[in-house]
Write a protein that holds these residues in place. Structure first.
Motif, mmCIF file in Angstrom:
data_model
loop_
_atom_site.group_PDB
_atom_site.id
_atom_site.type_symbol
_atom_site.label_atom_id
_atom_site.label_comp_id
_atom_site.label_asym_id
_atom_site.label_seq_id
_atom_site.Cartn_x
_atom_site.Cartn_y
_atom_site.Cartn_z
ATOM 1 N N VAL A 23 48.719 22.546 -12.553
ATOM 2 C CA VAL A 23 49.530 21.338 -12.797
ATOM 3 C C VAL A 23 48.629 20.241 -13.357
ATOM 4 C CG1 VAL A 23 50.888 19.515 -11.669
ATOM 5 C CG2 VAL A 23 51.237 21.895 -11.048
ATOM 6 N N ASP A 24 47.431 20.132 -12.774
ATOM 7 C CA ASP A 24 46.495 19.098 -13.220
ATOM 8 C C ASP A 24 45.883 19.414 -14.569
ATOM 9 O OD1 ASP A 24 46.232 16.811 -11.874
ATOM 10 O OD2 ASP A 24 44.784 17.535 -10.399
ATOM 11 N N THR A 25 45.399 20.675 -14.713
ATOM 12 C CA THR A 25 44.645 21.005 -15.915
ATOM 13 C C THR A 25 45.530 21.246 -17.130
ATOM 14 O OG1 THR A 25 44.588 23.283 -15.219
ATOM 15 C CG2 THR A 25 42.665 21.971 -14.684
ATOM 16 N N LYS A 26 46.711 21.845 -16.907
ATOM 17 C CA LYS A 26 47.555 22.165 -18.065
ATOM 18 C C LYS A 26 48.667 21.152 -18.271
ATOM 19 C CE LYS A 26 46.572 27.040 -17.613
ATOM 20 N NZ LYS A 26 47.062 28.267 -17.039
ATOM 21 N N GLY A 27 48.704 20.131 -17.414
ATOM 22 C CA GLY A 27 49.711 19.087 -17.566
ATOM 23 C C GLY A 27 51.125 19.606 -17.349
ATOM 24 N N ASN A 71 50.920 13.621 -8.095
ATOM 25 C CA ASN A 71 51.443 13.708 -9.471
ATOM 26 C C ASN A 71 52.953 13.516 -9.496
ATOM 27 O OD1 ASN A 71 49.299 14.122 -11.214
ATOM 28 N ND2 ASN A 71 49.085 16.242 -10.586
ATOM 29 N N TRP A 75 54.981 10.607 -11.381
ATOM 30 C CA TRP A 75 56.061 10.949 -12.304
ATOM 31 C C TRP A 75 57.296 10.078 -12.024
ATOM 32 C CZ3 TRP A 75 61.035 12.925 -12.324
ATOM 33 C CH2 TRP A 75 61.459 13.538 -13.502
ATOM 34 N N LYS A 77 57.296 7.248 -10.404
ATOM 35 C CA LYS A 77 56.943 5.852 -10.692
ATOM 36 C C LYS A 77 57.085 5.577 -12.191
ATOM 37 C CE LYS A 77 53.289 3.909 -8.171
ATOM 38 N NZ LYS A 77 51.847 3.754 -8.121
ATOM 39 N N HIS A 78 56.577 6.501 -13.002
ATOM 40 C CA HIS A 78 56.621 6.310 -14.452
ATOM 41 C C HIS A 78 58.065 6.246 -14.947
ATOM 42 C CE1 HIS A 78 55.424 6.647 -18.624
ATOM 43 N NE2 HIS A 78 56.352 7.578 -18.771
ATOM 44 N N LEU A 83 58.428 1.390 -19.150
ATOM 45 C CA LEU A 83 57.731 2.127 -20.212
ATOM 46 C C LEU A 83 58.331 3.511 -20.438
ATOM 47 C CD1 LEU A 83 53.856 1.827 -20.095
ATOM 48 C CD2 LEU A 83 55.370 1.559 -22.038
ATOM 49 N N THR A 85 60.395 6.420 -21.561
ATOM 50 C CA THR A 85 61.289 6.715 -22.671
ATOM 51 C C THR A 85 61.412 8.227 -22.730
ATOM 52 O OG1 THR A 85 60.017 5.015 -23.780
ATOM 53 C CG2 THR A 85 61.646 6.164 -25.105
ATOM 54 N N PRO A 87 60.749 11.534 -23.862
ATOM 55 C CA PRO A 87 59.690 11.985 -24.782
ATOM 56 C C PRO A 87 60.257 12.572 -26.070
ATOM 57 C CG PRO A 87 59.383 12.919 -22.603
ATOM 58 C CD PRO A 87 60.642 12.140 -22.556
ATOM 59 N N LEU A 89 63.090 11.931 -27.579
ATOM 60 C CA LEU A 89 63.645 10.876 -28.427
ATOM 61 C C LEU A 89 62.518 10.146 -29.163
ATOM 62 C CD1 LEU A 89 66.241 9.240 -29.129
ATOM 63 C CD2 LEU A 89 65.642 7.728 -27.249
ATOM 64 N N LEU A 90 61.447 9.819 -28.407
ATOM 65 C CA LEU A 90 60.324 9.083 -29.002
ATOM 66 C C LEU A 90 59.633 9.924 -30.077
ATOM 67 C CD1 LEU A 90 58.813 6.426 -28.838
ATOM 68 C CD2 LEU A 90 57.344 7.399 -27.112
ATOM 69 N N GLN A 91 59.437 11.218 -29.791
ATOM 70 C CA GLN A 91 58.784 12.077 -30.778
ATOM 71 C C GLN A 91 59.639 12.205 -32.044
ATOM 72 O OE1 GLN A 91 57.775 15.752 -28.729
ATOM 73 N NE2 GLN A 91 56.957 14.520 -27.073
#
Lengths: 270, 182
Positions: A23-27, A71, A75, A77-78, A83, A85, A87, A89-91
């Protein structure tokens, strides 16, 4: 509890650690990890932990699980901040905006840092003072006359003695080792990994395991894994296979710990 | 020394400390300002910021970790880093003067917003693939390395990319996202 069950539990803990680490290394999405399930697994495995190594493995799993929970918290919290959005849609938006327009919009919110690098009179004076006090290079690095050495000849044996040349090249060693494997296998097709790698001392065992890994990598032999019986066999090839690079290679981690060596030795002596 | 001249001297000193690069990174830490200017340095910075506004400059505070939602404590300020940045945005015609091609800025904008959309971190390959949709492959790697060197992006040993100190100092992330979605 049998040794096999215990080993299975330790493997389960190891798998938990690997999952949490990924989870940490590969996101990966931290919510892909089922925390309740993992806690249940660790609860079941914990009573079987006895040695310091087993207990530290359990603690490591807890630590990685805590990081996954952190994590998950980040997530949430984000998502709750302004901030967040979507992802996708933004991409899509970034892809649809022309490059010039993208740069132009960015520059509206970009406030570069202002910095200055300038020589001042006080620093210049200080540098001059340093220069005056600096000892000349000729004084700092005395030019000693080169040492006179008598030229002579040396033999290959002397170079081997000085460890400059090896008595045998690595591939000579590997070839000898391959012959030994073929001899030990004899008419049988294969040999148990530990029966070939195991030696009188742990150091020798490690060296043999190291050489065996090269035998497999360079196509002199292959490994056969029987997961249910937890057995690993080495199968030597009659001739070296050079077409392995074209095939999909799989790394097989094999633990050669001191504990396993001791166990093998005891069983071997019986 | 009158109170006014005391503050004038402190403001000049603060401007020197903020403008001149003294370490690898520009700007100065709060605790360094405290040592040089005294514990009332936040007040001095406030006055200096008013002066800088006339020049379209500002003092930017980058906090360690997350930006506090309420008035920061002295302890948080001491750990923060202070920079002088432009107050308004940069006119696009000035980009060339700063040594940036329009492609480089667009790539930086896309990288920053992509990382924001990925909750603050993403794998380098994923970001490279995204940039390759609009930039030639050879330029993507070169640009990513340039952004890392400048301090806009950071990469860890696992190949994960993050926003680094310079993005936090120079870019208003919220406004950038709003502008892109407009």
């Amino acid at each position: 509890m049998s040794q096999t069950e215990k080993k299975g539990n330790m493997e389960r803990i190891q798998r938990v650690i690997e999952l949490c680490k990924s989870v940490d290394t590969k996101g990966l999405d931290p919510f892909a990890v089922n925390v309740d399930d993992i806690i249940e697994t660790l609860k079941t495995c914990f009573p079987t932990c006895e040695s310091p190594e087993e207990l530290s493995l359990d603690a490591e799993a807890i630590q990685h699980l805590a990081s996954v929970i952190q994590n998950q918290g980040n997530w949430v919290k984000h998502r709750s901040t302004s901030l967040y959005t979507d992802p996708f849609l933004l991409q899509e938006k970034i892809l649809s905006i022309p490059k010039d327009e993208l740069a132009e919009r960015f520059m509206r919110v970009w406030n570069p840092v202002v910095e200055s690098e300038q020589l001042t009179i006080p620093s210049f004076t200080e540098a001059l003072r340093y220069w005056q006090e600096l000892v000349p290079m000729s004084d700092r690095w005395q030019n000693d006359a080169p040492m006179q050495v008598e030229s002579g000849e040396t033999t290959r044996e002397e170079l081997i003695k000085l460890n400059i040349l090896a008595e045998k090249t690595f591939f000579d060693h590997l070839d000898t080792f391959w012959q030994e494997l073929k001899q030990k296998v004899g008419d049988n097709e294969k040999i148990l990994y530990w029966d070939f790698v195991g030696a009188d001392t742990y150091e020798q065992t490690i060296e043999r395991a190291y050489m065996t890994s090269f035998l497999v990598t360079y196509g002199y032999a292959t490994l056969q894994l029987i997961p249910l019986e937890e057995e690993i066999f080495i199968i030597p090839f009659k001739t070296q296979k050079s077409d392995l690079a074209d095939k999909r290679m799989v790394s097989v981690p094999i633990s050669v710990s001191h504990q396993e060596w001791t166990k093998w030795k005891e069983e071997n002596q019986q | 020394m009158t109170r006014k001249s005391y503050y004038n001297q402190k403001i000049k000193r603060a401007a020197q400390l903020l403008f001149y690069k003294r370490h690898m990174k520009p700007g100065i830490k709060g605790w360094e300002l405290k040592n040089k200017l005294g514990s009332d340095y936040p007040k001095i910075l406030e006055v200096l910021d008013d002066h800088l506004e006339k020049l379209d400059l500002q003092i930017k505070t980058v906090f360690e970790g997350e930006t506090p939602t309420e008035k920061p404590t002295l302890e948080q300020l001491n750990k923060a880093r202070f920079f002088v940045t432009l107050r308004g945005g940069v006119p696009s015609t000035d980009a060339k003067m700063m040594g940036w091609r329009i492609d480089d800025i667009a790539g930086l904008a896309a990288s920053i917003s992509f990382i924001i959309s990925k909750k603050g971190k993403t794998r380098r390959e994923e970001l490279s693939d995204f940039l390759r949709t609009k930039l030639p492959g050879w330029r993507v790697d070169m640009n990513l390395n340039r952004y890392i060197k400048a301090g806009y992006l950071a990469e860890d040993e696992n190949g994960q990319m993050y926003l680094d100190w310079r993005t936090r100092a120079e870019v208003n992330e919220k406004e950038l996202v709003d502008l892109l979605l407009k």
